[in-house]
Motif scaffolding. Structure first.
Motif, PDB file in Angstrom:
ATOM      1  N   HIS A 290       0.579  -7.656  35.807  1.00  0.00           N
ATOM      2  CA  HIS A 290       0.589  -7.855  37.260  1.00  0.00           C
ATOM      3  C   HIS A 290      -0.550  -7.145  37.993  1.00  0.00           C
ATOM      4  O   HIS A 290      -0.696  -7.313  39.200  1.00  0.00           O
ATOM      5  N   HIS A 291      -1.308  -6.316  37.278  1.00  0.00           N
ATOM      6  CA  HIS A 291      -2.333  -5.477  37.900  1.00  0.00           C
ATOM      7  C   HIS A 291      -1.713  -4.496  38.901  1.00  0.00           C
ATOM      8  O   HIS A 291      -2.348  -4.106  39.875  1.00  0.00           O
ATOM      9  N   TYR A 292      -0.447  -4.115  38.643  1.00  0.00           N
ATOM     10  CA  TYR A 292       0.233  -3.137  39.487  1.00  0.00           C
ATOM     11  C   TYR A 292      -0.025  -1.731  38.961  1.00  0.00           C
ATOM     12  O   TYR A 292      -0.079  -1.519  37.748  1.00  0.00           O
ATOM     13  N   ALA A 293      -0.107  -0.778  39.885  1.00  0.00           N
ATOM     14  CA  ALA A 293      -0.243   0.625  39.484  1.00  0.00           C
ATOM     15  C   ALA A 293       1.119   1.268  39.257  1.00  0.00           C
ATOM     16  O   ALA A 293       1.200   2.411  38.803  1.00  0.00           O
ATOM     17  N   MET A 294       2.185   0.537  39.571  1.00  0.00           N
ATOM     18  CA  MET A 294       3.547   1.058  39.430  1.00  0.00           C
ATOM     19  C   MET A 294       4.421  -0.007  38.784  1.00  0.00           C
ATOM     20  O   MET A 294       4.043  -1.184  38.748  1.00  0.00           O
ATOM     21  N   PRO A 295       5.576   0.378  38.235  1.00  0.00           N
ATOM     22  CA  PRO A 295       6.480  -0.604  37.630  1.00  0.00           C
ATOM     23  C   PRO A 295       6.864  -1.718  38.597  1.00  0.00           C
ATOM     24  O   PRO A 295       6.869  -1.534  39.827  1.00  0.00           O
ATOM     25  N   CYS A 296       7.195  -2.875  38.033  1.00  0.00           N
ATOM     26  CA  CYS A 296       7.461  -4.067  38.845  1.00  0.00           C
ATOM     27  C   CYS A 296       8.537  -3.835  39.886  1.00  0.00           C
ATOM     28  O   CYS A 296       8.415  -4.296  41.028  1.00  0.00           O
ATOM     29  N   ASP A 297       9.623  -3.128  39.500  1.00  0.00           N
ATOM     30  CA  ASP A 297      10.728  -2.959  40.428  1.00  0.00           C
ATOM     31  C   ASP A 297      10.343  -2.099  41.626  1.00  0.00           C
ATOM     32  O   ASP A 297      10.979  -2.161  42.673  1.00  0.00           O
ATOM     33  N   GLN A 298       9.293  -1.290  41.481  1.00  0.00           N
ATOM     34  CA  GLN A 298       8.810  -0.485  42.602  1.00  0.00           C
ATOM     35  C   GLN A 298       7.779  -1.244  43.437  1.00  0.00           C
ATOM     36  O   GLN A 298       7.340  -0.755  44.475  1.00  0.00           O
ATOM     37  N   ALA A 299       7.377  -2.418  42.955  1.00  0.00           N
ATOM     38  CA  ALA A 299       6.381  -3.236  43.663  1.00  0.00           C
ATOM     39  C   ALA A 299       7.007  -4.504  44.231  1.00  0.00           C
ATOM     40  O   ALA A 299       6.307  -5.455  44.569  1.00  0.00           O
ATOM     41  N   GLY A 300       8.340  -4.523  44.305  1.00  0.00           N
ATOM     42  CA  GLY A 300       9.024  -5.658  44.924  1.00  0.00           C
ATOM     43  C   GLY A 300       9.380  -6.791  43.983  1.00  0.00           C
ATOM     44  O   GLY A 300       9.893  -7.818  44.417  1.00  0.00           O
ATOM     45  N   GLU A 301       9.115  -6.630  42.662  1.00  0.00           N
ATOM     46  CA  GLU A 301       9.462  -7.655  41.681  1.00  0.00           C
ATOM     47  C   GLU A 301      10.793  -7.306  41.023  1.00  0.00           C
ATOM     48  O   GLU A 301      11.253  -6.168  41.067  1.00  0.00           O
ATOM     49  N   HIS A 302      11.406  -8.308  40.386  1.00  0.00           N
ATOM     50  CA  HIS A 302      12.573  -8.049  39.549  1.00  0.00           C
ATOM     51  C   HIS A 302      12.062  -7.576  38.187  1.00  0.00           C
ATOM     52  O   HIS A 302      11.311  -8.281  37.520  1.00  0.00           O
ATOM     53  N   CYS A 303      12.448  -6.364  37.793  1.00  0.00           N
ATOM     54  CA  CYS A 303      11.943  -5.801  36.536  1.00  0.00           C
ATOM     55  C   CYS A 303      12.993  -5.943  35.444  1.00  0.00           C
ATOM     56  O   CYS A 303      14.058  -5.318  35.518  1.00  0.00           O
ATOM     57  N   PRO A 304      12.710  -6.740  34.403  1.00  0.00           N
ATOM     58  CA  PRO A 304      13.705  -6.895  33.337  1.00  0.00           C
ATOM     59  C   PRO A 304      13.928  -5.608  32.553  1.00  0.00           C
ATOM     60  O   PRO A 304      15.007  -5.393  32.015  1.00  0.00           O
ATOM     61  N   MET A 305      12.904  -4.712  32.474  1.00  0.00           N
ATOM     62  CA  MET A 305      13.087  -3.472  31.729  1.00  0.00           C
ATOM     63  C   MET A 305      14.135  -2.587  32.389  1.00  0.00           C
ATOM     64  O   MET A 305      14.988  -2.018  31.718  1.00  0.00           O
TER      65      MET A 305
END
Length: 433
Positions: free
Chosen positions: A59-74
């Motif tokens: 995602h080119h995110y500097a933070m995990p997906c769930d902290q960037a507004g995405e649903h994080c499966p992990m």
């Protein structure tokens, strides 16, 4: 049970022969290994991003997906300790793509999570980039519908597509067909609007020669033509009540009699239906059969209106312009796009296509400007009426244009929570305002 390190080595060896791209992750989002299929499809120069964070790679995110507004499966798999599945848009060597992500937690003998296996399936039924054909979109509302489509397509379950007129129901039906085991069979479209009872019956079931005046030869019905493929009943809410019982019998048994015939014909097809009408309310009113409703709605999918996915407007516009025949492809200017963002699009994508077809005829240099758009889009009405309601994104943008207070003041003025206001501003590309 082997130690975690030994377990992971064995897992990596096993995954190397998996046909699907797969990576092994530690509990801190680091990529430990990637199989050959992943390296071929998602690696750069056939190299795996070992040691990098999965959210930075995908995602080119500097933070995990769930902290960037995405649903994080992990995060979900860590808590549930069972496989989790989610649809994401990943950055790939080919650009952004829709990817079906399945994450499986690996547990030690005490039941603690020691690693994860992530398997990725590229979704070919829709694109996150401009395309000459098919479904395109990136907005959350579109991704939600696409995730449902991805689940339903491989199955035999009847699908009911629900959405306003112009939201692309036939494109969704075609994608379901192409994602099914029947993709090599026919996709037969039945437009149920404006058909009388007798015409609907002869179109769907066919007729024998001499069945009625003008029946000079035998005609195969659309149900029979769909054998081995998919039958798409568009605007099924328009089917005459008297015909609904015959349609129900066709769906339940796959059998029917052509008009004027004593023989029974069997057709094996997958059913997809679509409507913009409120079928549940029609059932309550007695204008649509309840038993038929439950037969066609095994897997309902709601298609979002264009105003619910305004962030897709540039992507949709570019794709639609690519698909128009004739003169060289036109381009929307930023000013024209800004005006279009304020429009509520009651006709949805169909209205957008018509607007662009008209505008490009005026764009002699290939650049579509505000003055090439319809009058109500090029010169929207007074924005003062937008205050106090802001029921859609166009009204909200107009209210924002005139309001001089803070964001919390604007939310209070419009009767919205700040969270809701933020989401709507983000849809307009104004999340930082």
């Amino acid at each position: 049970m082997p130690e975690p390190h030994t377990l992971i080595l064995a897992l990596v060896s096993y995954l190397e022969h998996d046909a699907l791209p797969a990576i092994v992750l530690d509990t801190d989002y680091n990529i430990l290994a990637a199989n050959a299929a992943y390296r071929r499809q998602f690696g750069h120069n056939d190299q795996a991003p070992i040691g990098q964070k999965c959210h930075r790679v995908s995602h080119h995110y500097a933070m995990p997906c769930d902290q960037a507004g995405e649903h994080c499966p992990m995060r979900k798999a860590w808590d549930s300790k069972v496989p989790e599945r989610v649809l994401h848009i990943h950055h790939t060597p080919r650009g952004p793509e829709h990817v079906d992500v399945e994450l499986r937690p690996i547990l030690d003998k005490q039941g603690a999570v020691v690693a994860f296996v992530e398997r990725l399936t590229s979704i070919t039924l829709a694109s996150a980039q401009p395309q000459q054909q098919g479904l395109v979109g990136r907005a959350p509302a579109f991704k939600s519908a696409l995730a449902s489509l991805q689940r339903a397509a491989p199955a035999q379950i009847p699908v009911l597509l629900q959405g306003e007129s112009g939201t692309g129901k036939e494109l969704f039906a075609r994608a379901i067909h192409m994602g099914s085991p029947r993709a090599n069979g026919p996709l037969v479209v039945v437009d149920c609007t404006g058909l009388t009872e007798s015409l609907f019956e002869s179109e769907l079931f066919g007729y024998e020669k001499g069945a009625f005046t003008g029946a000079n030869q035998r005609k195969i019905g659309l149900a029979e033509a769909a054998h081995g493929g998919t039958l798409f009943l568009d605007e099924i809410g328009e089917v005459p009540l008297a015909m609904q019982v015959k349609l129900l019998r066709l769906i339940e048994s796959g059998s029917f009699r052509p008009v004027g015939s004593l023989r029974t014909v069997h057709a094996d097809f997958r059913l997809v239906s679509a409507t913009h009408k409120p079928l549940k309310q029609m059932v309550a009113a007695g204008t649509f059969r309840e038993d038929l409703y439950y037969r066609i709605s095994g897997f309902p999918i709601r298609l979002p209106a264009l105003r619910e996915r305004l962030e897709d407007l540039p992507l949709l516009a570019e794709s639609l312009l690519k698909r128009m025949p004739g003169k060289p492809i036109s381009t929307l200017t930023e000013q024209a796009l800004a005006h279009m963002r304020l429009h509520p699009f009651p006709g949805n994508i169909r209205e957008l296509r018509n607007m662009l077809e008209r505008a490009r005829l005026f764009a002699d240099d290939g650049l579509i400007r505000p003055e090439h758009l319809p009058e109500d889009v090029a010169h929207p009405p007074s924005v003062s009426k937008a205050f106090g309601k802001a029921h859609d994104l166009g009204e909200l943008a107009q209210a924002l244009e005139q309001f001089k207070g803070s964001r919390s003041d604007l939310a209070r003025h419009l009767g919205l929570s700040e969270r809701t206001l933020y989401r709507r501003l983000k849809a307009l590309g104004l999340g930082a305002v």
